[in-house]
Design a protein around this motif. Structure first.
Motif, PDB file in Angstrom:
ATOM      1  N   MET A   1     -18.185 -10.612 -13.058  1.00 38.96           N
ATOM      2  CA  MET A   1     -16.874 -11.205 -13.246  1.00 38.96           C
ATOM      3  C   MET A   1     -15.836 -10.121 -13.554  1.00 38.96           C
ATOM      4  O   MET A   1     -14.732 -10.153 -13.035  1.00 38.96           O
ATOM      5  N   PHE A   2     -16.238  -9.166 -14.427  1.00 36.05           N
ATOM      6  CA  PHE A   2     -15.316  -8.105 -14.820  1.00 36.05           C
ATOM      7  C   PHE A   2     -14.951  -7.235 -13.622  1.00 36.05           C
ATOM      8  O   PHE A   2     -13.783  -6.877 -13.430  1.00 36.05           O
ATOM      9  N   ILE A   3     -15.942  -6.902 -12.815  1.00 37.97           N
ATOM     10  CA  ILE A   3     -15.691  -6.050 -11.638  1.00 37.97           C
ATOM     11  C   ILE A   3     -14.823  -6.790 -10.622  1.00 37.97           C
ATOM     12  O   ILE A   3     -13.910  -6.209 -10.028  1.00 37.97           O
ATOM     13  N   PHE A   4     -15.080  -8.071 -10.434  1.00 35.28           N
ATOM     14  CA  PHE A   4     -14.271  -8.859  -9.506  1.00 35.28           C
ATOM     15  C   PHE A   4     -12.804  -8.887  -9.947  1.00 35.28           C
ATOM     16  O   PHE A   4     -11.897  -8.699  -9.134  1.00 35.28           O
ATOM     17  N   LEU A   5     -12.579  -9.109 -11.242  1.00 39.96           N
ATOM     18  CA  LEU A   5     -11.204  -9.146 -11.735  1.00 39.96           C
ATOM     19  C   LEU A   5     -10.539  -7.769 -11.663  1.00 39.96           C
ATOM     20  O   LEU A   5      -9.340  -7.666 -11.426  1.00 39.96           O
ATOM     21  N   THR A   6     -11.327  -6.722 -11.842  1.00 34.69           N
ATOM     22  CA  THR A   6     -10.769  -5.370 -11.728  1.00 34.69           C
ATOM     23  C   THR A   6     -10.344  -5.080 -10.298  1.00 34.69           C
ATOM     24  O   THR A   6      -9.264  -4.515 -10.059  1.00 34.69           O
ATOM     25  N   VAL A   7     -11.175  -5.465  -9.332  1.00 36.58           N
ATOM     26  CA  VAL A   7     -10.821  -5.275  -7.915  1.00 36.58           C
ATOM     27  C   VAL A   7      -9.611  -6.139  -7.563  1.00 36.58           C
ATOM     28  O   VAL A   7      -8.701  -5.690  -6.852  1.00 36.58           O
ATOM     29  N   LEU A   8      -9.573  -7.362  -8.076  1.00 37.03           N
ATOM     30  CA  LEU A   8      -8.437  -8.244  -7.823  1.00 37.03           C
ATOM     31  C   LEU A   8      -7.153  -7.656  -8.415  1.00 37.03           C
ATOM     32  O   LEU A   8      -6.095  -7.698  -7.773  1.00 37.03           O
ATOM     33  N   GLN A   9      -7.239  -7.068  -9.582  1.00 37.33           N
ATOM     34  CA  GLN A   9      -6.056  -6.454 -10.178  1.00 37.33           C
ATOM     35  C   GLN A   9      -5.603  -5.239  -9.368  1.00 37.33           C
ATOM     36  O   GLN A   9      -4.408  -5.007  -9.211  1.00 37.33           O
ATOM     37  N   ALA A  10      -6.534  -4.477  -8.839  1.00 38.75           N
ATOM     38  CA  ALA A  10      -6.161  -3.333  -7.997  1.00 38.75           C
ATOM     39  C   ALA A  10      -5.454  -3.807  -6.727  1.00 38.75           C
ATOM     40  O   ALA A  10      -4.455  -3.202  -6.299  1.00 38.75           O
ATOM     41  N   LEU A  11      -5.934  -4.884  -6.139  1.00 36.09           N
ATOM     42  CA  LEU A  11      -5.280  -5.429  -4.937  1.00 36.09           C
ATOM     43  C   LEU A  11      -3.892  -5.976  -5.266  1.00 36.09           C
ATOM     44  O   LEU A  11      -2.935  -5.749  -4.514  1.00 36.09           O
ATOM     45  N   VAL A  12      -3.774  -6.671  -6.380  1.00 35.48           N
ATOM     46  CA  VAL A  12      -2.467  -7.199  -6.784  1.00 35.48           C
ATOM     47  C   VAL A  12      -1.511  -6.043  -7.074  1.00 35.48           C
ATOM     48  O   VAL A  12      -0.334  -6.087  -6.703  1.00 35.48           O
ATOM     49  N   GLY A  13      -2.005  -4.996  -7.701  1.00 37.07           N
ATOM     50  CA  GLY A  13      -1.170  -3.828  -7.976  1.00 37.07           C
ATOM     51  C   GLY A  13      -0.702  -3.146  -6.697  1.00 37.07           C
ATOM     52  O   GLY A  13       0.463  -2.743  -6.589  1.00 37.07           O
ATOM     53  N   ALA A  14      -1.600  -3.027  -5.702  1.00 37.11           N
ATOM     54  CA  ALA A  14      -1.212  -2.423  -4.431  1.00 37.11           C
ATOM     55  C   ALA A  14      -0.178  -3.294  -3.712  1.00 37.11           C
ATOM     56  O   ALA A  14       0.796  -2.775  -3.141  1.00 37.11           O
ATOM     57  N   LEU A  15      -0.365  -4.604  -3.741  1.00 35.52           N
ATOM     58  CA  LEU A  15       0.611  -5.508  -3.133  1.00 35.52           C
ATOM     59  C   LEU A  15       1.955  -5.432  -3.854  1.00 35.52           C
ATOM     60  O   LEU A  15       3.014  -5.450  -3.213  1.00 35.52           O
ATOM     61  N   LEU A  16       1.912  -5.320  -5.169  1.00 38.89           N
ATOM     62  CA  LEU A  16       3.145  -5.219  -5.954  1.00 38.89           C
ATOM     63  C   LEU A  16       3.906  -3.943  -5.609  1.00 38.89           C
ATOM     64  O   LEU A  16       5.126  -3.976  -5.413  1.00 38.89           O
ATOM     65  N   VAL A  17       3.197  -2.844  -5.472  1.00 38.83           N
ATOM     66  CA  VAL A  17       3.843  -1.594  -5.076  1.00 38.83           C
ATOM     67  C   VAL A  17       4.437  -1.715  -3.687  1.00 38.83           C
ATOM     68  O   VAL A  17       5.572  -1.297  -3.424  1.00 38.83           O
ATOM     69  N   GLY A  18       3.705  -2.320  -2.771  1.00 38.26           N
ATOM     70  CA  GLY A  18       4.207  -2.505  -1.409  1.00 38.26           C
ATOM     71  C   GLY A  18       5.448  -3.374  -1.347  1.00 38.26           C
ATOM     72  O   GLY A  18       6.414  -3.047  -0.653  1.00 38.26           O
ATOM     73  N   VAL A  19       5.438  -4.474  -2.083  1.00 35.50           N
ATOM     74  CA  VAL A  19       6.593  -5.380  -2.079  1.00 35.50           C
ATOM     75  C   VAL A  19       7.805  -4.696  -2.691  1.00 35.50           C
ATOM     76  O   VAL A  19       8.932  -4.844  -2.206  1.00 35.50           O
ATOM     77  N   ILE A  20       7.599  -3.910  -3.732  1.00 36.89           N
ATOM     78  CA  ILE A  20       8.722  -3.214  -4.361  1.00 36.89           C
ATOM     79  C   ILE A  20       9.289  -2.146  -3.437  1.00 36.89           C
ATOM     80  O   ILE A  20      10.503  -1.978  -3.322  1.00 36.89           O
ATOM     81  N   LEU A  21       8.421  -1.438  -2.740  1.00 37.66           N
ATOM     82  CA  LEU A  21       8.895  -0.376  -1.857  1.00 37.66           C
ATOM     83  C   LEU A  21       9.609  -0.908  -0.620  1.00 37.66           C
ATOM     84  O   LEU A  21      10.444  -0.216  -0.042  1.00 37.66           O
ATOM     85  N   VAL A  22       9.291  -2.124  -0.205  1.00 32.21           N
ATOM     86  CA  VAL A  22       9.941  -2.703   0.971  1.00 32.21           C
ATOM     87  C   VAL A  22      11.383  -3.097   0.653  1.00 32.21           C
ATOM     88  O   VAL A  22      12.247  -3.066   1.519  1.00 32.21           O
ATOM     89  N   GLN A  23      11.657  -3.412  -0.593  1.00 29.82           N
ATOM     90  CA  GLN A  23      12.996  -3.861  -0.960  1.00 29.82           C
ATOM     91  C   GLN A  23      13.988  -2.704  -0.904  1.00 29.82           C
ATOM     92  O   GLN A  23      13.649  -1.562  -1.152  1.00 29.82           O
ATOM     93  N   LYS A  24      15.205  -3.047  -0.588  1.00 24.38           N
ATOM     94  CA  LYS A  24      16.285  -2.070  -0.658  1.00 24.38           C
ATOM     95  C   LYS A  24      16.780  -2.005  -2.086  1.00 24.38           C
ATOM     96  O   LYS A  24      16.693  -2.970  -2.837  1.00 24.38           O
ATOM     97  N   SER A  25      17.330  -0.873  -2.459  1.00 24.53           N
ATOM     98  CA  SER A  25      17.795  -0.735  -3.836  1.00 24.53           C
ATOM     99  C   SER A  25      19.005  -1.616  -4.118  1.00 24.53           C
ATOM    100  O   SER A  25      19.272  -1.967  -5.246  1.00 24.53           O
ATOM    101  N   GLU A  26      19.769  -1.964  -3.089  1.00 25.63           N
ATOM    102  CA  GLU A  26      20.931  -2.834  -3.279  1.00 25.63           C
ATOM    103  C   GLU A  26      20.547  -4.301  -3.283  1.00 25.63           C
ATOM    104  O   GLU A  26      21.398  -5.159  -3.409  1.00 25.63           O
TER     105      GLU A  26
END
Length: 118
Positions: free
Chosen positions: A1-26
């Motif tokens: 369970m712990f490993i699954f949640l850790t992998v899920l958090q890594a995927l959510v973190g990568a998606l969060l970085v991607g979504v933030i980088l796609v946005q324009k600063s304005e």
């Protein structure tokens, strides 16, 4: 369970970085053209990316809290390792070394004093 949640958090973190980088600063979103009332217009993309960022950030924080709680429960050992602990031994006053007078100290020696002579 712990490993699954850790992998899920890594995927959510990568998606969060991607979504933030796609946005324009304005706040213009993807900046793709289209009809103003369309879903992926500049305004629609900005709203979608803002909501996606907020949702992913919320999921990331909740996963962090859950993983921290699971890590505390998994560690189990709450005792402190005292194998390196040392106790202070008091020194009796009679065996303490006497203060050395400044005149008794040897004079400093210059290691290069005879090096220049050949």
């Amino acid at each position: 369970m712990f490993i699954f949640l850790t992998v899920l958090q890594a995927l959510v973190g990568a998606l969060l970085v991607g979504v933030i980088l796609v946005q324009k600063s304005e706040g213009g979103g993807l900046g793709v053209g289209g009809s103003p009332s369309g879903f992926m217009s500049a305004r629609g993309a900005a709203n979608f990316l803002t909501r996606a960022t907020a949702g992913l950030a919320t999921v990331f924080v909740l996963l962090s809290i859950v993983l921290a709680a699971l890590a505390v429960n998994m560690s189990g050992g709450s005792s402190v390792d005292t194998s390196l602990q040392r106790t202070a031994v008091p020194v009796p006053a009679a065996s303490a070394p006497a203060a050395v007078a400044p005149s008794a100290a040897p004079a400093p020696v210059d290691p290069l004093a005879g090096a220049a002579k050949r």
